[in-house]
Scaffold this motif. Sequence first.
Motif, PDB file in Angstrom:
ATOM      1  N   PHE A 179       0.966  -1.072  -0.061  1.00 12.36           N
ATOM      2  CA  PHE A 179      -0.102   0.078   0.088  1.00 12.36           C
ATOM      3  C   PHE A 179       0.899   1.125  -0.099  1.00 12.36           C
ATOM      4  O   PHE A 179       2.002   1.173   0.479  1.00 12.36           O
ATOM      5  CB  PHE A 179      -0.879  -0.102   1.453  1.00 12.36           C
ATOM      6  N   ALA A 180       0.260   2.380  -0.679  1.00  7.96           N
ATOM      7  CA  ALA A 180       0.791   3.780  -0.486  1.00  7.96           C
ATOM      8  C   ALA A 180       0.174   4.627   0.446  1.00  7.96           C
ATOM      9  O   ALA A 180      -0.977   4.711   0.237  1.00  7.96           O
ATOM     10  CB  ALA A 180       1.153   4.065  -1.909  1.00  7.96           C
ATOM     11  N   ILE A 181       0.884   5.204   1.107  1.00  7.13           N
ATOM     12  CA  ILE A 181       0.114   6.306   2.141  1.00  7.13           C
ATOM     13  C   ILE A 181       0.721   7.620   1.811  1.00  7.13           C
ATOM     14  O   ILE A 181       1.928   7.984   1.755  1.00  7.13           O
ATOM     15  CB  ILE A 181       0.398   5.964   3.644  1.00  7.13           C
ATOM     16  N   ALA A 182      -0.130   8.496   1.370  1.00 11.18           N
ATOM     17  CA  ALA A 182       0.273   9.780   1.086  1.00 11.18           C
ATOM     18  C   ALA A 182       0.260  10.622   2.579  1.00 11.18           C
ATOM     19  O   ALA A 182      -0.554  10.605   3.152  1.00 11.18           O
ATOM     20  CB  ALA A 182      -0.900  10.614   0.270  1.00 11.18           C
ATOM     21  N   ILE A 183       1.438  11.091   2.689  1.00 15.21           N
ATOM     22  CA  ILE A 183       1.772  11.851   4.019  1.00 15.21           C
ATOM     23  C   ILE A 183       2.114  13.259   3.596  1.00 15.21           C
ATOM     24  O   ILE A 183       2.872  13.818   2.743  1.00 15.21           O
ATOM     25  CB  ILE A 183       2.951  11.336   4.719  1.00 15.21           C
ATOM     26  N   HIS A 184       1.571  14.232   4.693  1.00 23.74           N
ATOM     27  CA  HIS A 184       1.923  15.551   4.729  1.00 23.74           C
ATOM     28  C   HIS A 184       2.506  15.819   5.808  1.00 23.74           C
ATOM     29  O   HIS A 184       1.956  16.000   7.060  1.00 23.74           O
ATOM     30  CB  HIS A 184       0.580  16.632   4.528  1.00 23.74           C
ATOM     31  N   ALA A 185       3.788  15.830   5.796  1.00 21.78           N
ATOM     32  CA  ALA A 185       4.597  15.662   7.016  1.00 21.78           C
ATOM     33  C   ALA A 185       5.227  17.362   7.568  1.00 21.78           C
ATOM     34  O   ALA A 185       4.863  18.483   6.683  1.00 21.78           O
ATOM     35  CB  ALA A 185       6.290  15.439   6.590  1.00 21.78           C
ATOM     36  N   LYS A 186       5.076  17.512   8.896  1.00 22.30           N
ATOM     37  CA  LYS A 186       5.110  18.752   9.555  1.00 22.30           C
ATOM     38  C   LYS A 186       6.257  18.633  10.461  1.00 22.30           C
ATOM     39  O   LYS A 186       5.957  18.312  11.636  1.00 22.30           O
ATOM     40  CB  LYS A 186       3.836  19.293  10.140  1.00 22.30           C
TER      41      LYS A 186
ATOM     42  N   VAL B  88      -6.503  13.320   9.030  1.00 23.81           N
ATOM     43  CA  VAL B  88      -6.604  12.220   7.960  1.00 23.81           C
ATOM     44  C   VAL B  88      -7.768  12.946   7.158  1.00 23.81           C
ATOM     45  O   VAL B  88      -9.155  12.886   7.322  1.00 23.81           O
ATOM     46  CB  VAL B  88      -7.237  10.899   8.571  1.00 23.81           C
ATOM     47  N   SER B  89      -7.286  13.222   5.946  1.00 22.20           N
ATOM     48  CA  SER B  89      -8.162  13.915   4.835  1.00 22.20           C
ATOM     49  C   SER B  89      -8.319  13.126   3.622  1.00 22.20           C
ATOM     50  O   SER B  89      -7.452  11.803   3.754  1.00 22.20           O
ATOM     51  CB  SER B  89      -7.857  15.255   4.407  1.00 22.20           C
ATOM     52  N   SER B  90      -9.051  13.355   2.610  1.00 25.86           N
ATOM     53  CA  SER B  90      -9.025  12.468   1.578  1.00 25.86           C
ATOM     54  C   SER B  90      -7.896  12.470   0.515  1.00 25.86           C
ATOM     55  O   SER B  90      -7.635  11.600  -0.113  1.00 25.86           O
ATOM     56  CB  SER B  90     -10.131  13.039   0.502  1.00 25.86           C
ATOM     57  N   GLU B  91      -6.825  13.728   0.862  1.00 27.78           N
ATOM     58  CA  GLU B  91      -5.621  13.569   0.000  1.00 27.78           C
ATOM     59  C   GLU B  91      -4.478  12.938   0.613  1.00 27.78           C
ATOM     60  O   GLU B  91      -3.494  12.382   0.041  1.00 27.78           O
ATOM     61  CB  GLU B  91      -5.402  15.285  -0.156  1.00 27.78           C
ATOM     62  N   ALA B  92      -4.169  13.380   2.159  1.00 31.82           N
ATOM     63  CA  ALA B  92      -2.934  13.151   2.731  1.00 31.82           C
ATOM     64  C   ALA B  92      -3.358  12.891   4.234  1.00 31.82           C
ATOM     65  O   ALA B  92      -4.374  13.349   4.796  1.00 31.82           O
ATOM     66  CB  ALA B  92      -1.980  13.949   2.403  1.00 31.82           C
ATOM     67  N   VAL B  93      -2.461  12.206   4.921  1.00 27.26           N
ATOM     68  CA  VAL B  93      -2.306  12.157   6.342  1.00 27.26           C
ATOM     69  C   VAL B  93      -1.463  13.062   6.984  1.00 27.26           C
ATOM     70  O   VAL B  93      -0.197  13.212   6.376  1.00 27.26           O
ATOM     71  CB  VAL B  93      -1.924  10.472   6.764  1.00 27.26           C
ATOM     72  N   GLY B  94      -1.811  13.920   7.776  1.00 33.53           N
ATOM     73  CA  GLY B  94      -0.973  15.106   8.283  1.00 33.53           C
ATOM     74  C   GLY B  94      -0.253  14.346   9.578  1.00 33.53           C
ATOM     75  O   GLY B  94      -0.912  13.772  10.485  1.00 33.53           O
TER      76      GLY B  94
END
Length: 163
Positions: A72-79, A90-96
């Motif tokens: 699986f691939a998980i889209a991540i928005h890293a901070k 957890v949004s439809s585009e990415a996991v913050g």
Amino acid sequence: MHCQTLRSFMRIPPFTHAEVFHKRLSTAVFLHGRVSHGKMPKKDKKDKSTKSVQKQQATPTGPVSKIKDGEFAIAIHAKPGAKQNAVTDVSSEAVGVAISAPPTDGEANAELLRYLSKVLVLRKSEISLDKGGKSREKIVKVNASISQEELLERLKNEASQGS
């Protein structure tokens, strides 16, 4: 002499058909082994409904998408640089994901993978950074025997506990 008489006096004779063909052939552009005389290649006419169905299947429904069986691939928005590690949303585009490590020398990436392995209850060897080594937008690859729904559920549980 007058202008009009000059024009009629200096008329250039018309080209013969052979000269015109030779000139066009010498300026032709060769594309994919075929001679093109400045015209755009024709497109293949396909059914538009098939394309839209293929696009719908290719686009993921959330931040977790299936690559292969068991991958699986998980889209991540890293901070990076946060006070503590946490799944913020957890949004439809990415996991913050907030990461406590600074974004230097790959420290934040290593901390992100450690934190996600803890949250998802997986071994560190089952998680790897696929894309976005120097970006906030990352793709993390998970290679484990777990379902897509279970991955998403664990991420959502962690996000609800953090807030």
